[in-house]
Design a protein around this motif. Sequence first.
Motif, short mmCIF file in Angstrom:
data_model
loop_
_atom_site.label_atom_id
_atom_site.label_comp_id
_atom_site.label_asym_id
_atom_site.label_seq_id
_atom_site.Cartn_x
_atom_site.Cartn_y
_atom_site.Cartn_z
N ASN A 570 0.82 -1.20 -0.08
CA ASN A 570 0.11 0.11 -0.08
C ASN A 570 0.60 1.12 -0.01
N ALA A 571 0.27 2.29 -0.21
CA ALA A 571 1.08 3.80 -0.45
C ALA A 571 1.66 4.15 0.99
N GLN A 572 0.95 3.93 1.85
CA GLN A 572 1.40 4.30 3.34
C GLN A 572 2.74 3.48 3.96
N ASP A 573 2.54 2.32 3.87
CA ASP A 573 3.62 1.39 4.51
C ASP A 573 4.72 1.11 3.43
N ARG A 574 4.53 0.89 2.23
CA ARG A 574 5.46 0.95 1.11
C ARG A 574 6.31 -0.38 1.39
N ARG A 575 5.57 -1.40 1.92
CA ARG A 575 6.36 -2.76 1.98
C ARG A 575 6.40 -3.63 0.59
N VAL A 576 7.51 -3.82 0.20
CA VAL A 576 7.76 -4.55 -1.20
C VAL A 576 7.18 -6.06 -1.12
N VAL A 577 6.38 -6.33 -1.89
CA VAL A 577 6.00 -7.70 -1.87
C VAL A 577 6.23 -8.69 -3.06
N GLY A 578 6.81 -7.91 -4.23
CA GLY A 578 7.36 -8.53 -5.31
C GLY A 578 7.81 -7.74 -6.52
N THR A 579 8.25 -8.11 -7.59
CA THR A 579 8.60 -7.54 -8.95
C THR A 579 8.07 -8.08 -9.93
N VAL A 580 7.80 -7.38 -10.88
CA VAL A 580 7.12 -7.55 -12.42
C VAL A 580 7.68 -6.98 -13.35
N SER A 581 8.28 -8.07 -14.36
CA SER A 581 9.13 -7.58 -15.44
C SER A 581 8.15 -7.53 -16.53
N GLU A 582 8.58 -6.36 -17.34
CA GLU A 582 7.82 -5.94 -18.72
C GLU A 582 7.66 -7.23 -19.58
N ALA A 583 8.72 -8.04 -19.77
CA ALA A 583 8.56 -9.06 -20.52
C ALA A 583 7.71 -9.98 -20.27
N HIS A 584 7.70 -10.42 -19.04
CA HIS A 584 6.76 -11.24 -18.37
C HIS A 584 5.18 -10.90 -18.64
N VAL A 585 5.07 -9.61 -18.43
CA VAL A 585 3.49 -9.28 -18.64
C VAL A 585 3.40 -9.10 -20.23
N LEU A 586 4.25 -8.80 -20.82
CA LEU A 586 3.86 -8.87 -22.49
C LEU A 586 3.77 -10.17 -22.84
N ARG A 587 4.41 -11.10 -22.39
CA ARG A 587 4.32 -12.59 -22.80
C ARG A 587 2.81 -13.20 -22.48
N THR A 588 2.63 -12.86 -21.09
CA THR A 588 1.38 -13.44 -20.61
C THR A 588 0.22 -12.81 -21.35
N TYR A 589 0.30 -11.51 -21.47
CA TYR A 589 -1.05 -10.85 -22.33
C TYR A 589 -1.05 -11.45 -23.89
N SER A 590 0.26 -11.69 -24.35
CA SER A 590 0.14 -12.30 -25.71
C SER A 590 -0.22 -13.58 -25.64
N ASN A 591 -0.09 -14.49 -24.81
CA ASN A 591 -0.47 -15.79 -24.63
C ASN A 591 -2.06 -15.94 -24.42
N GLU A 592 -2.46 -14.84 -23.45
CA GLU A 592 -4.07 -14.95 -23.25
C GLU A 592 -4.66 -14.22 -24.51
N LEU A 593 -4.11 -13.40 -25.27
CA LEU A 593 -4.79 -12.93 -26.34
C LEU A 593 -4.97 -14.19 -27.34
#
Length: 603
Positions: A570-593
Amino acid sequence: MSVVPRPEAAAISGSASASAAPGPWRLPASIRNFVRNREIGLVLVAVVIGLLSGLLVAIIWHASEFAHALLFSIPYGTRLSANGVIPWQRVVLVPLCGGLLLAIISVFYVKRFKGQLADAIEANALYGGRISMRGSLLISLQTLLSNGCGASVGLEAGYTQICAAFSSQLGRRLAARRADMRLLVACGAAGAISAAFTAPLAGAFFAFEVVLGAYTAAGLVPVIASSVAAWLVMRQLVHPSFLVVPGVPSPVSVEMIGQIMVIGVLGALFSIVVMLAVAFSERAFQRLTVLRGALRFVVGALLLSGLAMLTPTVLGSGHGAMQLLLLSNPTWLMLATTLLLKTAASAISLGAGYRGGLFFASLMLGALVGQLYSTVLGPIFPDVALQPGTAAVAGMVAVGTGVLGAPFSMICLALELTGDFSVTVGGVVAASMSAMIVRELFGYSFATWRFHLRGEAIRGPQDVGWVDQIHAATLMRTDFDTASADLSLGEAQKLFPPGRVKHLVLLDAEGRYAGVVGSPEFHDIAAPGDATLASIAQQHDQFLFPGTSIRDMLAAFDRSEVDLLVVIDNAQDRRVVGTVSEAHVLRTYSNELERRNQELYFR
């Protein structure tokens, strides 16, 4: 630059998950497998849906006719809008009592169905064809009450809602895949419109254009099967006769095509005016604070009764009035007056909260536009002007296309109602002109325009719900490397040698997110001195939340021009819970399409 998840994304996800819960029972596995793996199985289910749709439409139709006969003291089976003499007491009291009853339902019941009132278009676009049965029964009941008490709305909303809901429930009992579920909902809508107008081709194309969003060979046979089955049932139970076009149709000629194009332009502009009038009426009722809640039904009923005292043709959906005006050779003044009063009555009814659709009303309004054109032009150019019946059909198709956003459906409807090819040629031209102009000047049909007013980003029934159901929480990696923002560059070079990590997520002394540093960035500094990682950190204000949709993630990567974004709780605590790469997002979006395209065109 933070990316905050849209509020509707959470609502969509919640509704989808709620509706995705398994039903109390399912059909036997052998039947489910037969329907899932064999095309003939899906066709047989579509036939069952069509038979049920025809039966449901017939029941609602008879219930509406009975309500009109009982409440307005007219012969059973005669159209309400075609009765010239109705006691004024009933004209005043019946809409008022109906409005009060709908107000009670709105106050005590509608809030209980929050999130369950999606129609077939919204369900197919956002929820994969899952429709609440309880919410659909409420919508159908409200539509029947609205039409039964004389509100200037059509029954098609109730027809389509209940038929699509039963189709969706059957799909859930069959554990249908998302694509098959959407197709079954389209079959229910096709059956509803086919039975309502006794027009199977119009019903089928309505499903493709308005509910499914695409014509595919895989969906052709099931939709046609449902549409024809509903048509056969309706013919046996009701024997409806919808439209008789008087006179000899105008021959197909250059003059005819030119005038049809003019009618198409007029119909398109008028359809935009109608949709804006409904939106204005809704805003007017909402802005007057004294009218918030139940009182708006009362005021709407009184306004409607005032219009009905001038002419009863504004009551109901307008079938009877349209046929009466086509056969009675009215004057231009009567046509213009009826056109304005019917438009006002429909806008007031919908703005006041009565349930119903504009499909039926748009057909009457379009016929009036075309007939008015012919009546005005006929005495001036008797040898050239279109015959009133031909002009009325062209106007009906033009306005119907503008409001509904389904040109092929309206063309088929013109052909099936008139049975005349020369008239249908005019309908083709009028529909094409109307569709082009409305799309260019307005950009919405009535259904998608109302979604736009509600804040929904829906431009049609195409399946976009899956996009908002893929969030950062489902795509992020949790095995990321972290380092203290106060760590010196020299220490960082020793602890994280080249090739071991690509990015370091920096945390401040309290464990909050403090930026990202790429491995080459701190290894390229030959003499780091006393500098810390914080001095070269980037993306301090660029992050995602777990609920951020894949659509918003792609937009965030475009704006930030980075290949990795951090996910914080959340914006108050700013605790990091993970990272997301653009390549993974694009690959997932392409596969779902690709997966959705495969489901759409192949089974």
